[in-house]
Design a protein around this motif. Structure first.
Motif, PDB file in Angstrom:
ATOM      1  N   LEU A  82       0.834  -1.199   0.000  1.00 35.98           N
ATOM      2  CA  LEU A  82       0.000   0.000   0.000  1.00 35.98           C
ATOM      3  C   LEU A  82       0.869   1.250   0.000  1.00 35.98           C
ATOM      4  N   ASP A  83       0.421   2.289  -0.687  1.00 36.72           N
ATOM      5  CA  ASP A  83       1.146   3.553  -0.694  1.00 36.72           C
ATOM      6  C   ASP A  83       1.185   4.165   0.703  1.00 36.72           C
ATOM      7  N   THR A  84       0.029   4.179   1.349  1.00 32.64           N
ATOM      8  CA  THR A  84      -0.094   4.736   2.694  1.00 32.64           C
ATOM      9  C   THR A  84      -0.948   3.799   3.535  1.00 32.64           C
ATOM     10  N   ALA A 144      -7.396   2.696   2.905  1.00 34.50           N
ATOM     11  CA  ALA A 144      -6.594   2.062   1.845  1.00 34.50           C
ATOM     12  C   ALA A 144      -6.786   0.549   1.865  1.00 34.50           C
ATOM     13  N   GLN A 147     -10.223  -0.276   0.479  1.00 41.19           N
ATOM     14  CA  GLN A 147     -10.241  -0.149  -0.982  1.00 41.19           C
ATOM     15  C   GLN A 147      -9.618  -1.385  -1.632  1.00 41.19           C
TER      16      GLN A 147
END
Length: 112
Positions: free
Chosen positions: A45-47, A52, A55
């Protein structure tokens, strides 16, 4: 096909669902009542956040989440969306996945 998500921290079940920076997404196609074809991949995950992670759950059509812990609000939200959550689980991701696939994983289980 069944999809399972396990939040990760160094190949172990992450202590918190919403703080994990990566997740193991497992697709299982059962050919018999016991086992079938298994496809695993790690998603970074980006963040790290509950949003997140949700999603990812939504985009991957995950039906079951195996985790150590999560906020009660997130837990209730996921349950309302029809997603099974097996929580309070600790141990190496491969051992946890194996126990799940064998039908031997329960909330509160520690595998080491």
């Amino acid at each position: 096909m069944e999809k399972i998500l396990i939040p990760l921290h160094e190949n172990e079940v992450a202590p918190r669902f919403d703080l994990a920076s990566e997740a193991l997404v497992v697709s299982v196609t059962r050919e018999t009542s016991v086992m079938g074809q298994i496809h695993e991949r790690v998603v970074v995950l980006d963040t790290p956040s509950g949003e997140a992670m949700y999603q990812l759950v939504k985009s991957e059509n995950v039906m079951t989440i195996v985790c150590a812990g999560m906020d009660k609000e997130i837990f209730e939200f996921l349950k309302r969306k029809g997603i099974d959550v097996i929580d309070d689980v600790c141990g190496p991701a491969d051992a946890v996945l194996e126990a799940y696939l064998m039908g031997k994983l329960a909330p509160g289980q520690i595998l080491h």
